[in-house]
Structure formats: C-alpha cells, structure tokens
Enzyme design. Sequence first.
Site, PDB file in Angstrom:
ATOM      1  N   HIS A  33       7.292   9.769  22.973  1.00 42.63           N
ATOM      2  CA  HIS A  33       6.128  10.389  22.333  1.00 42.63           C
ATOM      3  C   HIS A  33       6.471  11.265  21.122  1.00 42.63           C
ATOM      4  O   HIS A  33       6.077  10.974  20.002  1.00 42.63           O
ATOM      5  CB  HIS A  33       5.377  11.264  23.341  1.00 42.63           C
TER       6      HIS A  33
HETATM    7  O1  RIB Z   1       1.732  13.475  26.499  1.00 35.01           O
HETATM    8  C1  RIB Z   1       3.048  13.540  26.007  1.00 35.01           C
HETATM    9  C2  RIB Z   1       3.398  14.927  25.562  1.00 35.01           C
HETATM   10  O2  RIB Z   1       3.404  15.817  26.678  1.00 35.01           O
HETATM   11  C3  RIB Z   1       4.813  15.030  24.968  1.00 35.01           C
HETATM   12  O3  RIB Z   1       4.848  16.054  24.014  1.00 35.01           O
HETATM   13  C4  RIB Z   1       5.656  15.423  26.139  1.00 35.01           C
HETATM   14  O4  RIB Z   1       6.833  16.140  25.756  1.00 35.01           O
HETATM   15  C5  RIB Z   1       4.712  16.337  26.861  1.00 35.01           C
HETATM   16  O5  RIB Z   1       4.809  17.624  26.252  1.00 35.01           O
END
Ligand code: RIB
Length: 314
Positions: free
Chosen positions: A243
């Site tokens: 992500h």
């Molecule tokens: O949904 C994904 C996000 O939530 C990313 O930033 C992961 O590190 C968590 O913080």
Amino acid sequence: MAPRKIIIDTDPGQDDAFAILFALGSPAELEVVGITTVGGNVPLALTAENALKVIELAGRADIPVYAGCPGPMVKKLKTAEYVHGPTGMDGADLPRPTTPLQDEHAVNYLVRAIMDAPEGELTVCTLGPMTNLAMAMVMEPRIIPRLREVVLMGGGFFQGGNATPAAEFNIFVDPHAAHVVFESGVPVTMCPIDCTYTAEMTVEWLDRLRATGKRAAIEAANMADFYRQYGSHKFATSARPIHDACVTGYLLAPELYEQRLCNVTIDIVSPETIGMTLVDWWHVTGKRKNCTVLRRIDPDPFFALMLERIGALA
Ligand code: RIB
Ligand code: CA
C-alpha cells in the site's frame, strides 16, 4: 532539478517501511526533510521506534524523526497488529535504535517546518491516520496555502474498504482528521486501495530484492515475508498489496498511475459507514474537485523502480 522536499507522516508498518526506503533510495528526486510518526498500525511508541529503525537501516540517521499524536482526534485508536505483528514491523531483525527522537512534538514540527519553508515548497505524504497533519492545520491554518501538496495512502471507492466494508484503515482510524485535510483546500492526491490492490508484491519480486545482497533490501524482504502472511482469505495468490509504497511511486513516476480529479468527501457521521471516502468519479454532484484520485498503477515499471531504488541502499 533540485529534489522535491517531502515530510513523511507514518505509522510503520512494513509497507510504510517500504515507502520510506523507496524514498531514501531516490535522493536525486526526493529529499526527506523530516519524518513524523502517529499511532496507527501499532501504538505511537512502536511506530516512532520503527521509524528510527528504518532510517538507521537506510543509513540515514541524520533525518529527524518526531513523535506525534498517539491517537485520533475523536475516536479511540484502533490498531492492526493482526496484519503487522506485535512490534508493527515483525519479520525484520533490526537492533533497538540508538538514534533519539526529536524532543519537539510532530504537530509543532509540521507547523514550524511549513511556516519556515518557502511557500509551495513542502509536500506532506501521510501513510497512516492523518491526525498529525489535521491537528497542525487546526492549530495553524496558515500552513494550508503554504503546502505544495498532500499525498496520502488511504480511502477506497469501487473497492470499498479493508477495515470495514465501507472504510479503509487509515481513514477509518481517524475520519475526522481526513475530513479536516480534504476540506482544507490544500491540493490532495489520494492513493486508495483501488490503486494499491493493483500493486501486488510477489514472492518472485521479493526474491529479486533479496538477491541484491544489500542489507536494507534483505531486511525489507524479511519484513515483507511476515506482512504477506495476512490476507490469504482476501487474496487469490501469495502476492500482497504494498500500500504505502504507492505514494512514493507516485512522487517518482506519476505517469504510471491512472488518475482523475474528483470531489471526495469523508463520512464522519454514519455508524455503519464512518470513514468512507465518497468519490464522485463521474462528477455527478457538481461539488468542488478537491482531490486527485489514483485508481490504477502499471505494476511492472513500478516494481522495477522500487527494486532499483531500495537495492541502491547500503
Ligand atoms: O489500509 C492500508 C494502510 O493501513 C497502510 O498505510 C498500512 O500501513 C496501514 O496503515
Ligand atoms: Ca501505514
């Protein structure tokens, strides 16, 4: 061209670590002037320590790291040890950091840094709940017109959510902070799970990362091996979305992303859908287009670039 100056606001988090290492491996294009940490994936004490571990892993103990808000503006903190492990960065075997945190609170640092920098110079990249940036905007609204851009990992629209059926984790944890930032008038670029789900990190790519033989790359691959244990009920293959690294990828290669300027509002009232990012992709509301929404990434050049840049670290 001089490197773009950025502040990374983060809740490491293995994918946060990838985003930070990716940025630090790209000094010609990006200058990380500071890192601010927030409670999110795990409590603040751990996210702050993990940020120090990452800069030391990258050989960049010179970068100041600030601890910020331990929890959201209104809601109670919800953490994600079920994804990231009890330390928040399980999988990596990194020593306790010797680099100290800065004494200044992250929110005060954000205000000071943005007010001191030339107008339009600084970009803030949020990789966790947006509490620190929102609190800085409330404390000192004059920072809003001084910011070049806010680029965040968060939200979801056609994909729905990953924390609830409607909300992605970062926005769900602190929807009120996201509301403050999205309504502030600052140029916002949002990288939602619709986009990050197209950035699937594969075992084969991790093998190539490990094969660089560099310590930072090897430890990154080790933490990714822990990170990808979660999600077998959600994903058809062993690949997992990386992500937060998609934020760094956007700063380095925006041409790899399908993107559209839209209106995005944050649900802060409905019990079932609080934290939802309501994306007006077809512009049916006629509301102000306050956000560049990233929808898809071209994965092959993205992962090739990230391999090159993280592999360039010691
Ligand atoms: O949904 C994904 C996000 O939530 C990313 O930033 C992961 O590190 C968590 O913080
Ligand atoms: Ca994160």
